[in-house]
Design an enzyme around this catalytic site. Structure first.
Site, PDB file in Angstrom:
ATOM      1  N   THR A 208       0.822  -1.216   0.000  1.00  0.00           N
ATOM      2  CA  THR A 208       0.000   0.000   0.000  1.00  0.00           C
ATOM      3  C   THR A 208       0.855   1.265   0.000  1.00  0.00           C
ATOM      4  OG1 THR A 208      -1.895  -1.012   1.023  1.00  0.00           O
ATOM      5  CG2 THR A 208      -1.535   1.267   1.580  1.00  0.00           C
ATOM      6  N   ARG A 236     -14.254  -7.079  -0.402  1.00  0.00           N
ATOM      7  CA  ARG A 236     -13.614  -6.783   0.888  1.00  0.00           C
ATOM      8  C   ARG A 236     -13.049  -5.358   0.871  1.00  0.00           C
ATOM      9  NH1 ARG A 236      -8.138  -5.125   2.348  1.00  0.00           N
ATOM     10  NH2 ARG A 236      -7.706  -5.881   4.459  1.00  0.00           N
ATOM     11  N   GLY A 238     -10.559  -2.749   3.072  1.00  0.00           N
ATOM     12  CA  GLY A 238      -9.577  -2.701   4.150  1.00  0.00           C
ATOM     13  C   GLY A 238      -9.615  -1.387   4.896  1.00  0.00           C
ATOM     14  N   ASP A 239      -8.533  -1.106   5.587  1.00  0.00           N
ATOM     15  CA  ASP A 239      -8.465   0.114   6.412  1.00  0.00           C
ATOM     16  C   ASP A 239      -8.159   1.365   5.586  1.00  0.00           C
ATOM     17  OD1 ASP A 239      -5.893  -1.125   5.952  1.00  0.00           O
ATOM     18  OD2 ASP A 239      -5.047   0.432   7.234  1.00  0.00           O
ATOM     19  N   THR A 259      -0.273   1.196   6.813  1.00  0.00           N
ATOM     20  CA  THR A 259      -0.177   0.035   5.916  1.00  0.00           C
ATOM     21  C   THR A 259      -0.054  -1.212   6.774  1.00  0.00           C
ATOM     22  OG1 THR A 259       1.198  -1.140   4.308  1.00  0.00           O
ATOM     23  CG2 THR A 259       2.319   0.487   5.666  1.00  0.00           C
TER      24      THR A 259
HETATM   25  N1  ASP Z   1      -3.777  -2.049   4.682  1.00  0.00           N
HETATM   26  C1  ASP Z   1      -4.090  -2.573   3.386  1.00  0.00           C
HETATM   27  C2  ASP Z   1      -5.371  -3.342   3.445  1.00  0.00           C
HETATM   28  O1  ASP Z   1      -5.605  -4.037   4.398  1.00  0.00           O
HETATM   29  C3  ASP Z   1      -3.036  -3.455   2.840  1.00  0.00           C
HETATM   30  C4  ASP Z   1      -1.651  -2.873   2.801  1.00  0.00           C
HETATM   31  O2  ASP Z   1      -1.297  -2.071   3.652  1.00  0.00           O
HETATM   32  O3  ASP Z   1      -0.886  -3.248   1.900  1.00  0.00           O
HETATM   33  O4  ASP Z   1      -6.122  -3.274   2.498  1.00  0.00           O
END
Ligand code: ASP
Length: 344
Positions: A208, A236, A238-239, A259
Site C-alpha cells: 500500500t 472486501r 480494508g483500512d 499500511t
Molecule cells: N492495509 C491494506 C489493506 O488491508 C493493505 C496494505 O497495507 O498493503 O487493504
C-alpha cells in the site's frame, strides 16, 4: 461565532517549513529477497514520488495537493500495490481503495472497490471536494470519478504479470481455484523478475502507498491508496479508505497513513488512535506511533506500520514488520529513504 473548522484553520501559522513523509507498504521485505536490483528500483520509485510532493510544497502548494501528487506517481508505478500493480482478489480482479483527509478543516473523501479509475486518490479527493459524501464504493465510485473527468482505464490496465503469478501461487498453496486470466491482458509469458514478488505466498507484503504532508501554511493532510490484500474476498474493504483507521488528519494533532493487515487497523482505529495520543495525552509523535504499533497492534497480533506528521514539524514512522518502504524530507534537507528495519 467562529465555526470549529474555522477555528482550526485560524491556528495555522503562515510561515512553516514544509515537510513530507511517504510509505510504499510494510511487510516481510528482506535484503536477500529484494536483491540489489529490486532494492534500487524501489528506492528510485520512492525518490521520484517524494520529489513530486516536495515540488508542490516548495512552490507553496497545499498539503492536500502534495498528497495527491505523490500518490498519483505511486499509483502509476507497478512496483507498488496501488493503481497499476494492485494485487488481485481471489476472483482475479483489481479492486482499489483510497482516501484523503485535509487536517485544516477535517474534510475527507474516500473510494472503495474502484476498478477503472486510473488514480483512485484523485477520486477520493473528488468525493471530498465535489460530493456531499465522505465515501463512495463500487461501480458508483468509478461512475462518479468519470463524471468529474477523471481518467478511466480498462481493468486490464492495472494488471501486472508479477502480481498475477503471486496470486496464482497463493491460491495454489491454499488449494483454491485459479480464476481465468483477466480479459485483454497479454498471454502468459515469462514472469517479470520483480524479486520480492517471487516470495513464498505465506510471507506478507503490504505494498500500500501513503503520504502525510505539512505545507508552508502549517496545514497537514494525509492520503492512502491501495489494491488491498492479495487474494481478498471480492468486495472486501480494508483500512486504507476508512477515515480514522488507515488515514486521518487534523491540524489539532497529527496526520497519519497506515499500511498492514487492514482488519486489525480498522478494529483499533489506528490512524485516529495515534492522533488521540498526541492530542489527549500530549505525547510526542514518535512515541504515540510506537505505542500504537508496538503495543496496541502487536497485542492483537496485527502487523504493519504508520507514517505521521504534526503541524509543528514532527515526523515519524513506526512498523513491526521486517521492512517498510518509506522516505521523508523536510524543507532544506535531503531525502532520507529506508526499506529495512535496521535502517534509521
Ligand atoms: N492495509 C491494506 C489493506 O488491508 C493493505 C496494505 O497495507 O498493503 O487493504
Amino acid at each position: 461565532m467562529v465555526s470549529a473548522s474555522a477555528a482550526i484553520a485560524q491556528q495555522a501559522q503562515p510561515t512553516h517549513h514544509w515537510a513530507i513523509v511517504i510509505h510504499g507498504g510494510a511487510g516481510v521485505i528482506e535484503r536477500s529477497k529484494l536483491g540489489p536490483e529490486g532494492d534500487a528500483e524501489y528506492r528510485a520509485g520512492l525518490k521520484q514520488a517524494i520529489e513530486a510532493g516536495s515540488a508542490v510544497l516548495d512552490k507553496g502548494g497545499s498539503a492536500v495537493d502534495a498528497v495527491e501528487a505523490v500518490l498519483q506517481v505511486l499509483e502509476d508505478d507497478p512496483h507498488f500495490n496501488a493503481g497499476r500493480g494492485s494485487v488481485f482478489t481471489a476472483e482475479g480482479k483489481n479492486e482499489m481503495d483510497s482516501s484523503i483527509m485535509d487536517g485544516s478543516n477535517l474534510k475527507a473523501g474516500a473510494v472503495a472497490g474502484v476498478t477503472t479509475t486510473r488514480h483512485p486518490i484523485s477520486a477520493a479527493r473528488a468525493v471530498m471536494e465535489k460530493s456531499p459524501h465522505v465515501m463512495i464504493a463500487g461501480p458508483g465510485a468509478d461512475r462518479f470519478a468519470a463524471s468529474v473527468g477523471l481518467k478511466q482505464e480498462e481493468p486490464s490496465f492495472f494488471f501486472t504479470e508479477a502480481r498475477w503469478q503471486s496470486l496464482v501461487k497463493q491460491l495454489t498453496k491454499e488449494g483454491k481455484p485459479i480464476p481465468p486470466r483477466p480479459a485483454g491482458v497479454p498471454p502468459e509469458g515469462k514472469m517479470i523478475p520483480v524479486a520480492q514478488l517471487e516470495e513464498s505466498p505465506d510471507t506478507h507484503l503490504y505494498g500500500t502507498t501513503g503520504v502525510v504532508a505539512l505545507d508552508r501554511q502549517g496545514n497537514i493532510a494525509a492520503g492512502t491508496s491501495t489494491g488491498g490484500l492479495q487474494g481478498k474476498m471480492p468486495g472486501r474493504v480494508g483500512d486504507s479508505p476508512i477515515i480514522g483507521a488507515g488515514t486521518y488528519a487534523s491540524n489539532q494533532s497529527c496526520a497519519v497513513s497506515a499500511t498492514g493487515s487492514g482488519e486489525y487497523f480498522i478494529r483499533l482505529g489506528v490512524a485516529r488512535e495515534v492522533c488521540n495520543l498526541v492530542y489527549f495525552r500530549g505525547m510526542k509523535l514518535q512515541d504515540a506511533a510506537d505505542q500504537v504499533i508496538h503495543k496496541e497492534l502487536e497485542a492483537l497480533h496485527g502487523d504493519g506500520g504508520v507514517i505521521a506528521i504534526t503541524p509543528d514539524g514532527q515526523l515519524a514512522w513506526s512498523f513491526n514488520t521486517p521492512g517498510m518502504f518509506r522516505a521523508k524530507l523536510t524543507e532544506g534537507g535531503t531525502i532520507q529513504v529506508g526499506v529495512y528495519n535496521d535502517e534509521p
